[in-house]
Design an enzyme around this catalytic site. Structure first.
Site, mmCIF file in Angstrom:
data_model
loop_
_atom_site.group_PDB
_atom_site.id
_atom_site.type_symbol
_atom_site.label_atom_id
_atom_site.label_comp_id
_atom_site.label_asym_id
_atom_site.label_seq_id
_atom_site.Cartn_x
_atom_site.Cartn_y
_atom_site.Cartn_z
ATOM 1 N N GLU A 3 -14.068 -1.406 10.306
ATOM 2 C CA GLU A 3 -12.724 -0.467 9.205
ATOM 3 C C GLU A 3 -14.220 1.163 8.800
ATOM 4 O OE1 GLU A 3 -11.220 1.449 6.450
ATOM 5 O OE2 GLU A 3 -10.614 -0.560 7.328
ATOM 6 N N ARG A 4 -13.465 1.808 9.108
ATOM 7 C CA ARG A 4 -13.743 3.090 8.743
ATOM 8 C C ARG A 4 -14.177 3.657 7.518
ATOM 9 N NH1 ARG A 4 -9.271 6.923 10.884
ATOM 10 N NH2 ARG A 4 -8.033 7.139 9.273
ATOM 11 N N ILE A 6 -5.394 0.752 3.436
ATOM 12 C CA ILE A 6 -4.286 1.649 2.286
ATOM 13 C C ILE A 6 -3.970 1.104 0.952
ATOM 14 C CG2 ILE A 6 -2.533 3.190 2.084
ATOM 15 C CD1 ILE A 6 -5.177 4.781 2.900
ATOM 16 N N CYS A 7 -3.426 -0.436 1.151
ATOM 17 C CA CYS A 7 -2.548 -0.900 0.746
ATOM 18 C C CYS A 7 -3.510 -1.152 -0.701
ATOM 19 C CB CYS A 7 -2.219 -2.368 1.267
ATOM 20 S SG CYS A 7 -1.299 -3.421 0.149
ATOM 21 N N SER A 66 12.086 10.888 -2.135
ATOM 22 C CA SER A 66 12.977 9.154 -3.150
ATOM 23 C C SER A 66 13.015 8.099 -3.037
ATOM 24 C CB SER A 66 14.014 10.124 -3.736
ATOM 25 O OG SER A 66 15.098 9.533 -3.065
ATOM 26 N N GLY A 67 12.007 7.917 -2.091
ATOM 27 C CA GLY A 67 12.221 6.563 -0.648
ATOM 28 C C GLY A 67 10.982 6.327 -2.142
ATOM 29 N N GLU A 97 15.174 15.671 -3.086
ATOM 30 C CA GLU A 97 16.034 14.725 -1.625
ATOM 31 C C GLU A 97 17.113 15.324 -0.942
ATOM 32 O OE1 GLU A 97 16.461 12.537 0.935
ATOM 33 O OE2 GLU A 97 15.052 11.872 -0.289
ATOM 34 N N HIS A 133 18.205 -22.202 -17.210
ATOM 35 C CA HIS A 133 18.587 -21.098 -17.653
ATOM 36 C C HIS A 133 17.388 -21.479 -18.981
ATOM 37 C CE1 HIS A 133 21.262 -18.799 -20.235
ATOM 38 N NE2 HIS A 133 21.028 -20.128 -21.755
#
Length: 468
Positions: free
Chosen positions: A32-33, A39-40, A179-180, A201, A447
């Site tokens: 890992e750098r 990112i996550c 607009s993702g 968009e 319910h």
């Protein structure tokens, strides 16, 4: 050092693959750098949800009177909101550190590169290099924000998602390009905190990968929130304008000019495949992604790739499952796993967008199902008819289900509403088990819940609606 498995990248694909490899008895290392979790955990899924929760809490307080609560004046402390988000990310990254230690996985801090077949070169922050041997190498280097040629990210006037999470001060106005999921999530966050937001968009509708009914509903709700939306539009150029920016926007009726404090570029992602040594080993790529088989092996035996850098949906949960399938396939080859893992069905991957209201979907849209030749039965149940949603003060949105009229196969589900991301897994599981509509109707739903609206939507599809 010599390892059985070396994983390059510690995002939700990489660290999960490393843990599964260790569980199967492989001597494992992960490279890992930057920060464990990728990112996550550090700049994507997790810290953005923390930001969105702060915006949601502010909305609750602003609308407290509707619940019979006198809360008084409220405002957002932008610095404190950002600080909380970073704290959540830091905590989760430390959680991955714990998991690496627990599973006896060596963490090699630095930038990883394929030195040769079976060799990984790691360069640390001081420029020192070390070469490690591995029988199997898993590439999981993820992706970054995509840049358009005419919309270069400078980190100040034109920003990407990383900068959007740590701005030094809240902008008074913002143009969101795209607009993702990233675009609409940040649009909601900043608009709720008081920023004037305009979404631009290129496609004819926002959240274009979703069912058309979902797009229409979100556009209606966003406009009600005061978010300006421009579809069939593109930002052609951006130039600094004093303390802000001026954007030239091409629309169907001509070119217009928009001014804002900042532009957020949210036009997708680009895989991190550069400087990995792929070319030297002859690893095949196409359209910026690494080509792999159904068990994620590249054309070079012993080298695998997973996550955002391979074809398929660029989602954290997809990367995690790809990592598990990849390692279990290796485990089967090495007689450390009892059977070949089942390949992923990419038509049954849930997608979630955490704006407000949330969006969740899986399977065919209505249009795609018809184009695939299905005769369909469609049911739509509005949350305005849900007792739980009404009591919660969240009557916006609906659940839409799509079934094959001939055999009753569940083709897809599309939801927009409060907490719907927590409901979509029901459809994923049911589709995996090849459940029919009748079996779902025969399963008693609790319910009052939001989840029972799935049953209600199916009843609508088959002309058996009770609550509508």
């Amino acid at each position: 050092m010599a390892y059985d498995v070396i994983v390059i990248g510690s995002g939700p694909g990489g660290y999960v693959a490393a843990i599964r490899a260790s569980q199967l008895g492989f001597k494992t290392a992960i490279v890992e750098r930057e920060n464990l979790g990728g990112i996550c955990l550090n700049w994507g899924c997790i810290p953005t949800k923390a930001l969105l929760k702060s915006a949601q809490v502010l909305e609750y307080i602003q609308h407290a009177k509707a619940y019979g609560i006198n809360a008084g004046e409220s405002s957002a402390d932008f610095d404190a909101v950002i600080k909380r988000s970073r704290g959540v990310a830091d905590k989760m990254s430390k959680g991955v550190q714990f998991l690496m230690k627990k599973n006896k996985i060596d963490v090699l801090l630095g930038t990883g590169k394929l030195k040769a077949k079976g060799q990984v070169e790691v360069t640390d922050k001081d420029g020192k290099t070390a070469v490690h041997d591995a029988k199997y190498i898993v590439l999981a280097t993820g992706a970054r924000a995509r840049e358009l040629p005419n919309l270069k990210i400078d980190g100040k006037k034109v920003i990407g998602y990383r900068e959007a999470m740590v701005l030094p001060k809240q902008p008074k106005s913002m143009i969101v390009v795209g607009s993702g999921a990233i675009g609409v999530e940040f649009a909601y966050f900043y608009a709720t905190l008081g920023t004037k937001v305009t979404i631009v968009e290129f496609m004819p509708r926002i959240v274009p990968v979703e069912d058309e009914d979902i797009s229409k509903e979100l556009e209606k709700i966003y406009k009600k929130k005061g978010i300006e939306i421009m579809t069939n539009a593109s930002v052609e150029a951006v130039e600094a304008n004093g303390d802000g920016v001026k954007a030239k926007v091409k629309t169907a009726t001509g070119e217009i000019s928009l001014e804002a404090d900042v532009v957020l570029s949210a036009v997708g992602i680009q895989a991190n495949i550069e400087n990995l040594g792929l070319e030297a080993l002859g690893i095949k790529t196409d359209k910026g992604r690494v080509l792999v088989d159904k068990y994620y092996q590249t054309n070079v035996p012993g080298i695998y790739a997973i996550g955002d850098m391979v074809p398929g949906q660029a989602l954290a949960h997809v990367a995690s499952k790809e990592g598990i399938v990849c390692i279990e396939a290796i485990g089967y080859n090495e007689k450390k796993y009892a059977h070949k893992p089942e390949p992923i069905d990419y038509m049954n991957i849930p997608g979630c967008t955490y704006c407000a209201p949330e969006i969740a979907s899986v399977g065919y849209t209505e249009k795609a199902a018809k184009e695939a030749g299905y005769e369909v039965k469609v049911g739509k149940f509005p949350f305005s008819a849900s007792g739980k949603a009404t009591a919660a003060g969240a009557p916006e949105g609906f659940i839409k289900v799509i079934f094959d009229a001939k055999y009753g196969e569940w083709l897809g589900t599309h939801m927009i509403g409060a907490n719907v991301t927590e409901i979509i897994a029901q459809t994923v599981t049911a589709r995996k088990l090849e459940t029919t509509y009748q079996e779902v109707l025969d399963s008693i739903h609790p319910h009052p819940t939001m989840s029972e609206s799935v049953k209600d939507a199916i009843e609508v599809a088959y002309g058996e609606a009770i609550h509508l």
